[in-house]
Design a protein around this motif. Structure first.
Motif, PDB file in Angstrom:
ATOM      1  N   ILE A   1       0.712  -1.449  -0.132  1.00 48.76           N
ATOM      2  CA  ILE A   1      -0.358   0.568   0.117  1.00 48.76           C
ATOM      3  C   ILE A   1       1.095   1.183  -0.287  1.00 48.76           C
ATOM      4  O   ILE A   1       1.593   1.098   0.695  1.00 48.76           O
ATOM      5  CB  ILE A   1      -0.900   0.015   1.381  1.00 48.76           C
ATOM      6  N   ASP A   2       0.535   2.302  -1.151  1.00 49.64           N
ATOM      7  CA  ASP A   2       1.242   3.426  -0.578  1.00 49.64           C
ATOM      8  C   ASP A   2       0.268   4.090  -0.588  1.00 49.64           C
ATOM      9  O   ASP A   2      -0.200   4.337  -1.573  1.00 49.64           O
ATOM     10  CB  ASP A   2       1.757   3.178  -2.581  1.00 49.64           C
ATOM     11  N   ILE A   3       1.492   5.604   0.360  1.00 54.47           N
ATOM     12  CA  ILE A   3       0.182   6.192   0.722  1.00 54.47           C
ATOM     13  C   ILE A   3       1.208   8.103   0.164  1.00 54.47           C
ATOM     14  O   ILE A   3       2.252   8.314   0.558  1.00 54.47           O
ATOM     15  CB  ILE A   3      -0.797   6.937   1.870  1.00 54.47           C
ATOM     16  N   ILE A   4       0.382   8.623  -0.013  1.00 50.31           N
ATOM     17  CA  ILE A   4       0.759   9.537  -0.650  1.00 50.31           C
ATOM     18  C   ILE A   4       1.001  10.926   0.553  1.00 50.31           C
ATOM     19  O   ILE A   4      -0.281  11.399   0.536  1.00 50.31           O
ATOM     20  CB  ILE A   4       0.268  10.280  -2.291  1.00 50.31           C
ATOM     21  N   VAL A   5       2.248  11.729   0.717  1.00 48.81           N
ATOM     22  CA  VAL A   5       2.231  12.320   1.758  1.00 48.81           C
ATOM     23  C   VAL A   5       2.644  13.693   1.200  1.00 48.81           C
ATOM     24  O   VAL A   5       3.851  13.491   0.465  1.00 48.81           O
ATOM     25  CB  VAL A   5       3.154  11.816   2.850  1.00 48.81           C
ATOM     26  N   ALA A   6       2.390  14.913   1.875  1.00 47.37           N
ATOM     27  CA  ALA A   6       3.231  16.069   1.770  1.00 47.37           C
ATOM     28  C   ALA A   6       4.481  16.587   2.338  1.00 47.37           C
ATOM     29  O   ALA A   6       5.116  16.900   1.539  1.00 47.37           O
ATOM     30  CB  ALA A   6       2.350  17.532   2.117  1.00 47.37           C
ATOM     31  N   ASP A   7       4.675  15.470   3.871  1.00 45.60           N
ATOM     32  CA  ASP A   7       5.983  15.665   4.548  1.00 45.60           C
ATOM     33  C   ASP A   7       6.442  14.109   5.209  1.00 45.60           C
ATOM     34  O   ASP A   7       5.964  14.291   5.607  1.00 45.60           O
ATOM     35  CB  ASP A   7       5.827  16.808   4.707  1.00 45.60           C
TER      36      ASP A   7
ATOM     37  N   HIS B   1      11.083   8.633  -0.228  1.00 46.46           N
ATOM     38  CA  HIS B   1      10.175   7.439  -0.310  1.00 46.46           C
ATOM     39  C   HIS B   1      10.848   7.192   0.935  1.00 46.46           C
ATOM     40  O   HIS B   1      11.751   6.992   1.718  1.00 46.46           O
ATOM     41  CB  HIS B   1      10.647   7.146  -1.238  1.00 46.46           C
ATOM     42  N   ALA B   2      10.253   6.289   1.836  1.00 49.26           N
ATOM     43  CA  ALA B   2      10.354   5.642   2.801  1.00 49.26           C
ATOM     44  C   ALA B   2       9.177   4.109   2.904  1.00 49.26           C
ATOM     45  O   ALA B   2       8.229   4.503   2.547  1.00 49.26           O
ATOM     46  CB  ALA B   2       9.503   6.158   4.219  1.00 49.26           C
TER      47      ALA B   2
ATOM     48  N   GLY C   1       3.248 -10.004   5.309  1.00 49.54           N
ATOM     49  CA  GLY C   1       4.165  -9.555   4.241  1.00 49.54           C
ATOM     50  C   GLY C   1       3.557  -8.796   3.478  1.00 49.54           C
ATOM     51  O   GLY C   1       3.631  -8.534   3.121  1.00 49.54           O
ATOM     52  N   LEU C   2       2.125  -7.529   4.642  1.00 49.53           N
ATOM     53  CA  LEU C   2       2.270  -6.404   3.606  1.00 49.53           C
ATOM     54  C   LEU C   2       3.122  -5.553   4.436  1.00 49.53           C
ATOM     55  O   LEU C   2       3.936  -5.254   5.040  1.00 49.53           O
ATOM     56  CB  LEU C   2       0.412  -5.632   4.392  1.00 49.53           C
ATOM     57  N   HIS C   3       3.470  -4.896   3.149  1.00 47.10           N
ATOM     58  CA  HIS C   3       4.520  -3.736   2.768  1.00 47.10           C
ATOM     59  C   HIS C   3       3.518  -2.264   2.832  1.00 47.10           C
ATOM     60  O   HIS C   3       2.769  -2.245   2.345  1.00 47.10           O
ATOM     61  CB  HIS C   3       5.443  -3.641   1.464  1.00 47.10           C
ATOM     62  N   LEU C   4       4.028  -1.219   3.928  1.00 52.29           N
ATOM     63  CA  LEU C   4       3.329   0.011   3.545  1.00 52.29           C
ATOM     64  C   LEU C   4       5.032   0.847   3.152  1.00 52.29           C
ATOM     65  O   LEU C   4       5.529   0.672   3.869  1.00 52.29           O
ATOM     66  CB  LEU C   4       2.513   0.252   4.819  1.00 52.29           C
ATOM     67  N   MET C   5       4.011   2.051   2.021  1.00 53.09           N
ATOM     68  CA  MET C   5       5.127   3.013   1.795  1.00 53.09           C
ATOM     69  C   MET C   5       4.434   4.192   1.424  1.00 53.09           C
ATOM     70  O   MET C   5       3.457   4.722   1.869  1.00 53.09           O
ATOM     71  CB  MET C   5       5.934   2.981   0.056  1.00 53.09           C
ATOM     72  N   LEU C   6       5.731   5.062   2.189  1.00 60.38           N
ATOM     73  CA  LEU C   6       5.150   6.685   1.954  1.00 60.38           C
ATOM     74  C   LEU C   6       6.024   7.192   0.489  1.00 60.38           C
ATOM     75  O   LEU C   6       6.792   6.818   1.034  1.00 60.38           O
ATOM     76  CB  LEU C   6       5.308   7.231   3.589  1.00 60.38           C
ATOM     77  N   ASP C   7       4.987   8.296  -0.071  1.00 60.13           N
ATOM     78  CA  ASP C   7       6.058   8.538  -1.249  1.00 60.13           C
ATOM     79  C   ASP C   7       5.516  10.326  -1.128  1.00 60.13           C
ATOM     80  O   ASP C   7       4.106  10.478  -1.009  1.00 60.13           O
ATOM     81  CB  ASP C   7       5.615   8.562  -2.269  1.00 60.13           C
ATOM     82  N   THR C   8       6.330  11.055  -1.155  1.00 60.32           N
ATOM     83  CA  THR C   8       5.912  12.279  -1.227  1.00 60.32           C
ATOM     84  C   THR C   8       5.268  12.927  -2.150  1.00 60.32           C
ATOM     85  O   THR C   8       5.503  12.192  -3.668  1.00 60.32           O
ATOM     86  CB  THR C   8       7.344  13.669  -0.954  1.00 60.32           C
ATOM     87  N   GLU C   9       4.466  14.174  -2.223  1.00 62.95           N
ATOM     88  CA  GLU C   9       3.723  13.968  -3.126  1.00 62.95           C
ATOM     89  C   GLU C   9       4.964  14.661  -4.382  1.00 62.95           C
ATOM     90  O   GLU C   9       4.496  14.049  -5.580  1.00 62.95           O
ATOM     91  CB  GLU C   9       3.460  14.869  -3.611  1.00 62.95           C
TER      92      GLU C   9
ATOM     93  N   PRO D   1      -5.254  14.433  -5.017  1.00 59.15           N
ATOM     94  CA  PRO D   1      -7.046  14.598  -5.192  1.00 59.15           C
ATOM     95  C   PRO D   1      -7.939  15.678  -3.808  1.00 59.15           C
ATOM     96  O   PRO D   1      -6.669  15.367  -2.820  1.00 59.15           O
ATOM     97  CB  PRO D   1      -7.226  13.046  -5.292  1.00 59.15           C
ATOM     98  N   SER D   2      -8.540  15.887  -4.659  1.00 63.00           N
ATOM     99  CA  SER D   2      -9.305  17.106  -3.553  1.00 63.00           C
ATOM    100  C   SER D   2     -10.848  15.749  -2.854  1.00 63.00           C
ATOM    101  O   SER D   2     -10.677  15.635  -3.338  1.00 63.00           O
ATOM    102  CB  SER D   2      -9.696  17.910  -3.725  1.00 63.00           C
ATOM    103  N   GLY D   3     -10.754  16.494  -1.334  1.00 62.14           N
ATOM    104  CA  GLY D   3     -12.625  16.422  -0.875  1.00 62.14           C
ATOM    105  C   GLY D   3     -12.013  15.031   0.252  1.00 62.14           C
ATOM    106  O   GLY D   3     -11.031  15.447   0.245  1.00 62.14           O
ATOM    107  N   ASP D   4     -13.362  14.284   0.701  1.00 58.61           N
ATOM    108  CA  ASP D   4     -12.334  13.137   1.297  1.00 58.61           C
ATOM    109  C   ASP D   4     -11.879  12.346   1.238  1.00 58.61           C
ATOM    110  O   ASP D   4     -11.911  12.414   0.444  1.00 58.61           O
ATOM    111  CB  ASP D   4     -13.996  13.219   2.069  1.00 58.61           C
ATOM    112  N   PRO D   5     -11.515  11.887   2.102  1.00 55.23           N
ATOM    113  CA  PRO D   5     -10.584  10.387   2.007  1.00 55.23           C
ATOM    114  C   PRO D   5     -11.131   9.539   1.871  1.00 55.23           C
ATOM    115  O   PRO D   5     -12.383   9.393   1.192  1.00 55.23           O
ATOM    116  CB  PRO D   5     -10.217   9.861   4.437  1.00 55.23           C
ATOM    117  N   ARG D   6     -10.699   8.795   0.691  1.00 56.91           N
ATOM    118  CA  ARG D   6     -10.852   7.832  -0.262  1.00 56.91           C
ATOM    119  C   ARG D   6     -10.923   6.339   0.419  1.00 56.91           C
ATOM    120  O   ARG D   6     -10.845   6.118   0.072  1.00 56.91           O
ATOM    121  CB  ARG D   6     -10.277   8.377  -1.600  1.00 56.91           C
ATOM    122  N   SER D   7      -9.993   7.066   1.301  1.00 63.35           N
ATOM    123  CA  SER D   7      -9.111   5.228   1.589  1.00 63.35           C
ATOM    124  C   SER D   7      -9.186   5.542   3.386  1.00 63.35           C
ATOM    125  O   SER D   7      -9.012   6.384   4.394  1.00 63.35           O
ATOM    126  CB  SER D   7      -9.049   4.090   1.176  1.00 63.35           C
ATOM    127  N   PHE D   8      -9.319   4.312   4.113  1.00 58.09           N
ATOM    128  CA  PHE D   8      -8.573   4.535   5.526  1.00 58.09           C
ATOM    129  C   PHE D   8      -7.752   3.518   5.455  1.00 58.09           C
ATOM    130  O   PHE D   8      -8.239   2.645   5.274  1.00 58.09           O
ATOM    131  CB  PHE D   8     -10.181   4.379   6.406  1.00 58.09           C
TER     132      PHE D   8
END
Length: 137
Positions: A8-14, A38-39, A46-54, A68-75
């Motif tokens: 799962i890859d989450i896009i972050v600002a910082d 990237h972190a 076995g699940l891998h979580l990634m953080l990538d900046t915008e 994207p704009s608006g409410d969270p699309r996933s949780f």
């Protein structure tokens, strides 16, 4: 052929803000020395979580990427051992300045549930199954 969901890859600002938030939930991210935007974190099962900046994500797309704009699309949902732990973590996160979306409550589906958002507005659910009542309900 059936693909395997393993990342799962989450896009972050910082990156620093994001890793500090997720550290409060017990996750330890490793920064990639070759790519400071990237972190990653290995999770049980076995699940891998990634953080990538915008910035990083935008540079990886052929036509660019926009947030994207608006409410969270996933949780992401984090399970706790007791309802008191859900309440305590919600209080800790909101006291630290993370927005609370739903204060802890006993949901009709049998869980103590609360929701906050991470620094980028992604939904983070905190939950714990409630003990069955004495009448079996």
């Amino acid at each position: 052929m059936n693909p395997t969901l393993n990342t799962i890859d989450i896009i972050v600002a910082d990156i620093q803000d994001a890793t500090a938030f997720y550290a409060r939930l017990g996750l330890t991210f490793t920064a990639d020395p070759a790519y400071p935007d990237h972190a990653s974190c290995d999770l049980p099962g076995g699940l891998h979580l990634m953080l990538d900046t915008e910035k990083f994500r935008g540079s990886a797309q052929a036509k660019g990427w926009s947030r994207p704009s608006g409410d969270p699309r996933s949780f992401l949902a984090f399970q706790f051992g007791t309802p008191a732990e859900v309440d305590a973590k919600y209080a800790e996160l909101t006291a630290a300045g993370y927005p609370g979306v739903q204060e802890p409550w006993d949901a009709f589906w049998g869980m103590r549930y609360a929701t906050v958002t991470d620094p980028d507005g992604n939904g983070i659910d905190l939950y714990c199954p409630l003990a069955a009542s004495s009448d079996g309900q």
